[in-house]
Every structure is written in structure tokens, then in C-alpha cells.
Design a protein around this motif. Structure first.
Motif: not given
Ligand code: G1P
Length: 268
Positions: A104-106, A124-126, A164-167, A184-187, A197-203, A223-227
Motif C-alpha cells: 500500500g501507499l502508506g 508526490l504521487l506520480g 476513487r480518492f481519499g476525502v 477517509v479513504e475511498k468512501p 479529494a486528496v490530489f497526490g501532493r502532501y507536505l 496500509i493507507q497513508l490516508t488512515d
Molecule cells: C491514492 C491515495 C488517495 C488519493 C489518490 C490521489 O489512491 O490513497 O487518498 O486521493 O492517490 O490520486 P490511489 O490512486 O493510489 O488508489
């Protein structure tokens, strides 16, 4: 301060293109997708990018390694512009750690803990590119205004897309900035507290690494970063910066990858 890029995923949605070529190495316009993300990290106040790689994805490491023979050959042939670019990319401050299991991402972020140490760091999510490099400085500014708190970029999405996202849950404290009080992840749409929605850039503050060691597997058994971020709220303030869809270019699906190529080509 480091910028962490998780890159150990299988690239399933792009198979068979990603059988021999890592998804991160697929060309977007004039360079591999991950090069945009590395350059974005280095355009911020991060002094090094840490890529969390899989051992099977050597091509990513080759791309960022020096290649003096190729540079010499290009110079011999008078191709100095190419030589300069190959040299530049091979000398970027990029290092690698490994995620040996897809937990998982976390878990991927936690794999970089020895590198990030006691400092705040970016993640930074790619899958999303931010070629104007302006989002991380804007997040840093919000953090500075709030005592060095963690800041995450969020984007408004349609109700049917929230799963589809963390919210985030929270309250808007100034235009475009929210104080976060839950994640909350993917509610399912009916349970989503907002459509941010969490976009993929975190500080993030370094405490998140400790929490990632403790957090239990969540959605998808991962293991979720969101959790871990939700757990961090028990101890620290956190803010969200609202960004707009036009700030980022998605490359996570074939359709969006193609659209991003077209959009960036048109931008020139
Ligand atoms: C991940 C995160 C999610 C976030 C998303 C952004 O999900 O877990 O919280 O909103 O990236 O793209 P994934 O796309 O890996 O399922």
C-alpha cells in the motif's frame, strides 16, 4: 528536506506496455513521466528526491544515473544540446529505496523513513503531473502560516467520483484553505464528508512515519497513508489547500495519459 515519490507499483492498467517498461518511464511529450515529478520536487525547497522503487524497475534508476560514455559520444558527434540534457538528468539529486512487497501507499512512504529523518517532507504521487511546479511552494506557504503543520492538496470532484480518492472533512478557514478534522479513504458517495479529494501532493511532518508503523491495513487490505493522516489529527493540526483541475495533469489511465500528452504538446 526530501521529496518522496512512490514508484513501486505494477502499472497494471497499462499492461502490456508496462511489462518491460515501468509505467513511470512512459513518455509524456518529451520526457518520461517521472522526470516531471522529480523536477517538480527539486523546484521546491527539497534538496533531494527519494524514489521508492521496486527492484524490477531498474530502468528508472538507469534514467537518473550518470552516463559519461554516452555524454562523451554525443559531444564527439557535436550533439552538445543532447549531451547537456543527458548530463543534467544523470546528475539530479535522486536516490532510491525499495518497497519489496506491495502493501500500500502508506507502506511505500514508510520505506523512505530513513531518508526523511526528523524533517518534514513532501510526498508526490506520480500519476499526476504539475509541470508549472507551483503547488508545493503554495503548500509550504500555508504550512508556514500555521506553525509548520502538515498540508495536503485537495481537489473538488463530482459526487460519483469520491469513492476513487481519499476525502477530507473540515472547515474552510480562508478562501481555498481548510482546516482538516477527518480523512477517509475511498468512501462511498453517501458517506463522503465533502467532495474534496486528496490530489497526490502532501507536505508532512515526520510524526507521520511513526503512525505509519502502527496503522492497521485499511481499504483493499493496504496500509493507507490516508488512515495515518487521520490518526495524525489526534495530535497535530493539518490543513488542506484546494487546487484546481487545471493545476494538474492526470496520467493514471490510458485515456488521461493520452489527453495529458495532447494538452502538454499544445502548451508547447
Ligand atoms: C491514492 C491515495 C488517495 C488519493 C489518490 C490521489 O489512491 O490513497 O487518498 O486521493 O492517490 O490520486 P490511489 O490512486 O493510489 O488508489
Amino acid at each position: 528536506m526530501k521529496a518522496v515519490i512512490p514508484a513501486a507499483g505494477l502499472g497494471t492498467r497499462f499492461l502490456p506496455a508496462t511489462k518491460a517498461v515501468p509505467k513511470e518511464m512512459l513518455l509524456v511529450c518529451d520526457r518520461p513521466a517521472i522526470q516531471y515529478v522529480v523536477e517538480e520536487g527539486l523546484a521546491s525547497d527539497a534538496d533531494e528526491v527519494v524514489i521508492v522503487n521496486a527492484r524490477t524497475k531498474q530502468a528508472i534508476e538507469d534514467h537518473f544515473a550518470p552516463d559519461p560514455d554516452l555524454v562523451a559520444l554525443l559531444r564527439e558527434r557535436g550533439k552538445d544540446a543532447y549531451a547537456d540534457e543527458v548530463e543534467r538528468v544523470g546528475n539530479l539529486p535522486v536516490s532510491f529505496v525499495y518497497q519489496d512487497e506491495a502493501l500500500g501507499l502508506g507502506h511505500a512512504v514508510l520505506c523512505a523513513a530513513d531518508k526523511t529523518g526528523a524533517d518534514p517532507f513532501y510526498v508526490l504521487l506520480g500519476d499526476v503531473l504539475v509541470p508549472d511546479n507551483e503547488m508545493l511552494p503554495a503548500m509550504q506557504k500555508v504550512s508556514d502560516q500555521h506553525g509548520g503543520a502538515s498540508v495536503i492538496a485537495v481537489m473538488p470532484v463530482a459526487d460519483e467520483e469520491v469513492d476513487r480518492f481519499g476525502v477530507i472533512a473540515g472547515i474552510e478557514v480562508e478562501p481555498g484553505v481548510w482546516k482538516v478534522n477527518g480523512l477517509v479513504e475511498k468512501p462511498p458517495a453517501e458517506e463522503a464528508p465533502t467532495n474534496l479529494a486528496v490530489f497526490g501532493r502532501y507536505l508532512l511532518t515526520p510524526r507521520i512515519m511513526e503512525l505509519l508503523r502502527e496503522v492497521k491495513p485499511g481499504v483493499g487490505g493496504e496500509i493507507q497513508l490516508t488512515d495515518a493522516l487521520d490518526a495524525l489529527l489526534q495530535e497535530e493540526e493539518m490543513y488542506a489547500l484546494v487546487v484546481s483541475p487545471k493545476d494538474g495533469f492526470d496520467t493514471g489511465t490510458r485515456e488521461s495519459w493520452l489527453a495529458t500528452n495532447n494538452a502538454l504538446a499544445a502548451k508547447g
